[in-house]
Motif scaffolding. Structure first.
Motif, mmCIF file in Angstrom:
data_model
loop_
_atom_site.group_PDB
_atom_site.id
_atom_site.type_symbol
_atom_site.label_atom_id
_atom_site.label_comp_id
_atom_site.label_asym_id
_atom_site.label_seq_id
_atom_site.Cartn_x
_atom_site.Cartn_y
_atom_site.Cartn_z
ATOM 1 N N ARG A 164 -9.890 -15.388 -23.366
ATOM 2 C CA ARG A 164 -9.640 -16.706 -23.948
ATOM 3 C C ARG A 164 -10.945 -17.285 -24.489
ATOM 4 N N ASN A 165 -10.804 -18.126 -25.493
ATOM 5 C CA ASN A 165 -11.952 -18.848 -26.043
ATOM 6 C C ASN A 165 -11.481 -20.237 -26.447
ATOM 7 N N PHE A 166 -12.334 -20.978 -27.153
ATOM 8 C CA PHE A 166 -11.998 -22.366 -27.490
ATOM 9 C C PHE A 166 -10.818 -22.464 -28.449
ATOM 10 N N GLN A 167 -10.559 -21.407 -29.208
ATOM 11 C CA GLN A 167 -9.459 -21.434 -30.165
ATOM 12 C C GLN A 167 -8.215 -20.695 -29.680
ATOM 13 N N LYS A 168 -8.368 -19.794 -28.718
ATOM 14 C CA LYS A 168 -7.271 -18.917 -28.315
ATOM 15 C C LYS A 168 -7.054 -19.002 -26.813
ATOM 16 N N GLN A 220 -5.389 -17.195 -20.100
ATOM 17 C CA GLN A 220 -5.476 -16.144 -21.117
ATOM 18 C C GLN A 220 -4.124 -15.936 -21.794
ATOM 19 N N GLU A 221 -4.113 -16.005 -23.106
ATOM 20 C CA GLU A 221 -2.870 -15.939 -23.874
ATOM 21 C C GLU A 221 -2.316 -14.518 -23.932
ATOM 22 N N VAL A 222 -0.990 -14.417 -23.955
ATOM 23 C CA VAL A 222 -0.292 -13.161 -24.204
ATOM 24 C C VAL A 222 0.625 -13.390 -25.405
ATOM 25 N N ASN A 223 0.560 -12.517 -26.379
ATOM 26 C CA ASN A 223 1.421 -12.646 -27.556
ATOM 27 C C ASN A 223 1.757 -11.273 -28.108
ATOM 28 N N LEU A 224 2.319 -11.232 -29.288
ATOM 29 C CA LEU A 224 2.684 -9.981 -29.945
ATOM 30 C C LEU A 224 1.851 -9.805 -31.203
ATOM 31 N N GLU A 225 1.247 -8.613 -31.357
ATOM 32 C CA GLU A 225 0.432 -8.288 -32.525
ATOM 33 C C GLU A 225 1.061 -7.102 -33.255
ATOM 34 N N ASP A 226 0.687 -6.951 -34.532
ATOM 35 C CA ASP A 226 1.332 -5.909 -35.338
ATOM 36 C C ASP A 226 0.627 -4.568 -35.328
ATOM 37 N N SER A 227 -0.506 -4.460 -34.643
ATOM 38 C CA SER A 227 -1.208 -3.179 -34.604
ATOM 39 C C SER A 227 -1.648 -2.866 -33.178
ATOM 40 N N ASN A 280 -8.672 -6.838 -17.377
ATOM 41 C CA ASN A 280 -8.337 -6.594 -15.975
ATOM 42 C C ASN A 280 -7.548 -7.743 -15.348
ATOM 43 N N GLN A 281 -6.865 -8.517 -16.164
ATOM 44 C CA GLN A 281 -6.007 -9.586 -15.657
ATOM 45 C C GLN A 281 -4.562 -9.093 -15.605
ATOM 46 N N ALA A 282 -3.808 -9.599 -14.630
ATOM 47 C CA ALA A 282 -2.429 -9.161 -14.434
ATOM 48 C C ALA A 282 -1.465 -10.053 -15.210
ATOM 49 N N LEU A 283 -0.455 -9.440 -15.790
ATOM 50 C CA LEU A 283 0.586 -10.198 -16.471
ATOM 51 C C LEU A 283 1.244 -11.141 -15.466
ATOM 52 N N ALA A 284 1.447 -12.395 -15.869
ATOM 53 C CA ALA A 284 1.959 -13.401 -14.933
ATOM 54 C C ALA A 284 2.957 -14.318 -15.616
ATOM 55 N N GLU A 307 12.050 -22.346 -20.914
ATOM 56 C CA GLU A 307 11.578 -21.064 -20.390
ATOM 57 C C GLU A 307 10.169 -21.209 -19.823
ATOM 58 N N TYR A 308 9.716 -20.160 -19.111
ATOM 59 C CA TYR A 308 8.410 -20.195 -18.467
ATOM 60 C C TYR A 308 7.326 -19.625 -19.381
ATOM 61 N N GLU A 309 6.125 -20.141 -19.214
ATOM 62 C CA GLU A 309 4.995 -19.583 -19.957
ATOM 63 C C GLU A 309 4.567 -18.262 -19.327
ATOM 64 N N VAL A 310 4.184 -17.323 -20.174
ATOM 65 C CA VAL A 310 3.663 -16.022 -19.736
ATOM 66 C C VAL A 310 2.196 -15.958 -20.106
ATOM 67 N N THR A 311 1.380 -15.485 -19.188
ATOM 68 C CA THR A 311 -0.049 -15.395 -19.429
ATOM 69 C C THR A 311 -0.599 -14.136 -18.767
ATOM 70 N N ALA A 312 -1.872 -13.872 -18.981
ATOM 71 C CA ALA A 312 -2.549 -12.785 -18.271
ATOM 72 C C ALA A 312 -3.551 -13.429 -17.325
ATOM 73 N N HIS A 313 -3.181 -13.460 -16.058
ATOM 74 C CA HIS A 313 -4.039 -14.090 -15.048
ATOM 75 C C HIS A 313 -3.623 -13.570 -13.679
ATOM 76 N N THR A 314 -4.580 -13.163 -12.888
ATOM 77 C CA THR A 314 -4.299 -12.627 -11.559
ATOM 78 C C THR A 314 -4.325 -13.757 -10.537
ATOM 79 N N PHE A 315 -3.185 -13.965 -9.875
ATOM 80 C CA PHE A 315 -3.066 -14.994 -8.839
ATOM 81 C C PHE A 315 -3.144 -14.329 -7.469
ATOM 82 N N LEU A 316 -4.165 -14.670 -6.700
ATOM 83 C CA LEU A 316 -4.380 -14.053 -5.392
ATOM 84 C C LEU A 316 -4.054 -15.026 -4.272
#
Length: 287
Positions: free
Chosen positions: A162-166, A174-181, A220-224, A238-247
């Motif tokens: 993640r960064n300031f724009q994404k 951390q965002e999860v989305n769909l890319e074309d490549s 190394n983040q887990a889909l959540a 619906e629920y938001e999906v992200t990449a983040h490991t919850f311990l």
């Protein structure tokens, strides 16, 4: 007197001609849009008709996952969440007609309660290391998750630092989305959900229809799935999906990170998950 009309009821007053022409132009534009299927209601109906179209998931006769399998990614829920499946979160503004009607990248992802195999929820396990289609997927082996071809365009489940724009809209994780490549940001791997069993299962065939973690290779983040961050989508809440490991306090991943790669029942009676819930066991050994 003030209550007496100064003109008859049928007398036209003001800019009546301009108003009439404007009304006629508006009606003409409406009919032209309707004929082209461009009305908002028509676009929503078109989207739903295509993205909710039934898809046949793969059948795993021996319980193993293979490259080329069509699966659903299902989280069984938790304290503040119901059962949900990773779903394409496309709206009418994310459609394109070139080269044929379909969704366009980048496209969002959410976790919906509709546990039915369709274009919106189906993903194909795709090789990134040259493994042939039909060969077994193993724990810790890199792979990609791709939507079906056609309307869903064969887009890849992706994530990146993640960064300031994404970042994820609600949680800012951390965002999860769909890319074309396909690239390193679209690589994932499966690991055993229990940290104490992880080393034992490393390199073993990955099973369908049991709990696993889906780890993003680059970060190394887990889909959540996040029960406390919800999205209003074309398909409902619906629920938001992200990449983040919850311990938890024992350094084990929480149920936000537990996923089941669902296949169809060999008997042809729908999902194994729904027909044989005992298959979603703590023991991930293939039978």
């Amino acid at each position: 007197m003030s209550h007496v009309k100064s003109h008859r009821g049928h007398v036209k007053i003001g800019n009546w001609n301009e108003d009439l022409r404007l009304e006629e132009d508006t009606m003409k534009e409406h009919l032209e849009k309707k004929e082209r299927g461009e009305l908002a209601a028509q676009k929503v109906d078109f989207l739903r008709e295509n993205i909710l179209r039934q898809v046949n998931l793969s059948v795993s006769s021996d319980g193993a996952l293979r490259f080329g399998d069509v699966v659903m990614l299902v989280n069984m829920g938790g304290e503040n969440r119901k059962r949900s499946a990773v779903s394409i979160n496309a709206d009418v503004n994310g459609l394109t007609k070139i080269p044929s009607p379909g969704i366009q990248a980048p496209c969002g992802i959410s976790a919906g309660g509709g546990i039915q195999p369709c274009t919106r929820t189906a993903f194909i396990i795709t090789s990134v290391d040259g493994s042939p289609e039909g060969s077994m997927l193993h724990f810790e082996q890199s792979f990609a998750l791709k939507t079906t071809s056609g309307f869903a365009r064969g887009l890849y489940l992706a994530s990146d630092l993640r960064n300031f724009q994404k970042f994820a809209k609600k949680s800012r994780l951390q965002e999860v989305n769909l890319e074309d490549s396909c690239s390193f940001v679209t690589w994932w791997k499966l690991v055993h959900y229990d940290p104490q069993e992880r080393l034992e299962y490393e390199g073993q065939p990955a099973p369908a229809n049991v709990k696993v973690l889906i780890i993003h290779c680059k970060t190394n983040q887990a889909l959540a799935v996040l029960g406390d961050h919800t999205l209003w989508t074309t398909y409902g809440k619906e629920y938001e999906v992200t990449a983040h490991t919850f311990l938890d306090s024992h350094k084990a991943e929480q149920d936000n990170n537990h996923w089941i790669l669902c296949t169809s029942d060999p008997a042809g009676d729908g999902l194994v998950l729904l027909n044989r819930p005992q298959s979603v066991a703590d023991d991930n050994k293939l039978t």
